[in-house]
Design a protein around this motif. Structure first.
Motif, PDB file in Angstrom:
ATOM      1  N   LEU A   8      45.655  46.607  18.425  1.00 42.31           N
ATOM      2  CA  LEU A   8      46.744  47.311  19.104  1.00 42.31           C
ATOM      3  C   LEU A   8      47.854  46.344  19.539  1.00 42.31           C
ATOM      4  CD1 LEU A   8      47.344  50.224  19.889  1.00 42.31           C
ATOM      5  CD2 LEU A   8      46.346  49.779  22.123  1.00 42.31           C
ATOM      6  N   LYS A   9      47.440  45.158  19.976  1.00 36.32           N
ATOM      7  CA  LYS A   9      48.430  44.187  20.466  1.00 36.32           C
ATOM      8  C   LYS A   9      49.360  43.763  19.310  1.00 36.32           C
ATOM      9  CE  LYS A   9      48.581  39.668  22.680  1.00 36.32           C
ATOM     10  NZ  LYS A   9      48.698  38.810  21.496  1.00 36.32           N
ATOM     11  N   ASP A  10      48.771  43.459  18.155  1.00 37.68           N
ATOM     12  CA  ASP A  10      49.592  43.009  17.005  1.00 37.68           C
ATOM     13  C   ASP A  10      50.481  44.138  16.494  1.00 37.68           C
ATOM     14  OD1 ASP A  10      48.457  40.591  17.260  1.00 37.68           O
ATOM     15  OD2 ASP A  10      47.043  40.811  15.586  1.00 37.68           O
ATOM     16  N   TRP A  11      49.971  45.359  16.526  1.00 38.16           N
ATOM     17  CA  TRP A  11      50.791  46.499  16.108  1.00 38.16           C
ATOM     18  C   TRP A  11      51.981  46.664  17.055  1.00 38.16           C
ATOM     19  CZ3 TRP A  11      53.002  49.165  12.741  1.00 38.16           C
ATOM     20  CH2 TRP A  11      53.415  50.485  12.911  1.00 38.16           C
ATOM     21  N   GLY A  12      51.729  46.466  18.342  1.00 38.38           N
ATOM     22  CA  GLY A  12      52.802  46.562  19.337  1.00 38.38           C
ATOM     23  C   GLY A  12      53.870  45.499  19.060  1.00 38.38           C
TER      24      GLY A  12
END
Ligand code: SAM
Ligand code: SF4
Length: 375
Positions: free
Chosen positions: A166-170
């Motif tokens: 989720l962090k990398d997608w953000g």
């Protein structure tokens, strides 16, 4: 009002996830361009003289065409169709093709919208997807386009990728907004048969996000685009005010369109037709003066299913008043009965007789649409 879609079936190589029709050679490019010119002429009556509002070069990789080839195709369209004054002309492009000179030339040809296949702002992901460009090239292509004056730029991104958290997608989404683009098409990865990812998937070599993780990525996409003032106007499409894709919106509104090139589809309110998905077969057919395609006249049931799929994808949803008027009481009752469980499960909402998918509903839209099909 109508649209023209041109399928340009060439790519530098096949990306690991993609099953769009294309060949990884430029050998027949010149023959293809001539054949396309011929098909434009043969199909000139398909849209019954409706003025053309949108032209969309999709693929494959349209940005592999040389600017004189694009010029020739546009001039053939102008010769054979009536074009609206404020038309939208889109080029789907891969970042590695977008040099400063190329962008300058296509701007002069009248292209006023770019759809750039960025996919990810992470070099490792790009490598794994077998993309031919790097993050730096992606960023430069957007900056060059902006320098030259393109002010309607869309980028494609893919989420639900192997190992994507989720962090990398953000970070990916934030990067898109740092670049001041006007439109984002973000697709959840689908594993398509005959792709490299499919092979990995079968051999258990893809660490795909769970359904919950995918849904969280979708929710983050919706939240971040909203924060940045973008309108979520279709399941996978987000735009700044004034930059909604006219071409795609017309598809979803049931406007007539003519698809040219191998594998392209056409629709003129009564029938649907699709060209052969084979470049050699396409070239041979056109050479003989006959479009290699198949056609089907739509039954009432098929028209209803078409209306359903296209409307449910959009932020306006299904207007039950329009449904009743166009399809009658039987279809209306069928829809109302079926929709009850989705309304009570919070997968759909009813706003002034427009039945619209909620975020949760959009995420499982394929199965909901299937359930609504009238058979
Ligand atoms: C016609 S394709 C590619 C256009 C252009 N050649 C490119 O690669 O940028 C349009 C978009 O569909 C998306 N796409 C294709 N296959 C996909 C898949 N299996 N799962 C999710 N998105 C996919 C990609 O984002 C791609 O940019
Ligand atoms: S994503 Fe684009 S470049 Fe890659 S194979 Fe598909 S059409 Fe070709």
């Amino acid at each position: 009002m109508a649209g023209i879609y041109l399928h340009i079936p060439f790519c530098r190589g096949k990306c690991a996830y993609c099953d769009f029709y294309s060949v990884a050679t430029s050998k027949y490019q010149e023959d293809f361009v001539k054949a396309l010119g011929k098909e434009i002429h043969i199909q000139k009556d398909y849209l019954q003289n409706e003025p053309i509002q949108t032209i969309y070069f999709g693929g494959g990789t349209p940005s592999l065409l040389k600017t004189d080839q694009l010029d020739y195709i546009i001039s053939e369209i102008k010769k054979n169709f009536k074009l609206e004054e404020n038309k939208e002309i889109t080029l789907e492009a891969n970042p590695d093709d977008l040099t400063h000179d190329y962008l300058k030339s296509i701007r002069q040809l009248g292209f006023n919208r770019l759809s750039i296949g960025i996919q990810s702002f992470n070099d490792q992901d790009l490598k794994r997807m077998k993309r031919k460009h790097t993050v730096n090239q992606a960023i430069s292509s957007i900056r060059y386009a902006q320098d030259i004056g393109f002010n309607n730029i869309s980028i494609d991104l893919i989420y639900g990728l192997p190992d994507l958290n989720l962090k990398d997608w953000g970070t990916n989404i934030d990067k898109a907004f740092d670049l001041n683009i006007q439109h984002i098409s973000a697709y959840h990865l689908t594993i398509e048969p005959k792709t490299l990812f499919y092979k990995y998937y079968q051999n258990d070599k893809l660490n795909l996000p769970t359904e919950k993780e995918s849904l969280d990525q979708f929710k983050m996409l919706i939240a971040k685009t909203k924060e940045n003032g973008f309108l979520h106007y279709e399941i996978s499409n987000f735009a700044q005010d004034g930059s909604i894709s006219l071409h795609n919106t017309n598809y979803w509104m049931g406007v007539k369109y003519l698809g040219l090139g191998p594998s392209a589809h056409s629709y003129n309110l009564t029938s649907r037709q699709w060209n052969i998905q084979n470049l050699r077969g396409y070239l041979d057919g056109i050479l003989k003066g006959k479009i290699p395609n198949e056609q089907e006249i739509l039954t009432e049931k098929e028209k209803f299913n078409e209306f359903l799929i296209t409307s449910l994808r959009t932020m306006c949803g299904i207007s039950t008043e329009r449904l009743k008027k166009e399809f009658g009481k039987e279809y209306y009752d069928f829809f109302i009965t079926k929709s009850k469980k989705y309304l009570s499960n919070n997968l759909m909402i009813n706003i002034a007789n427009n039945f619209i998918l909620t975020e949760k509903g959009m995420f499982i839209s394929d199965s909901i649409m299937q359930d609504f099909f009238h058979d």
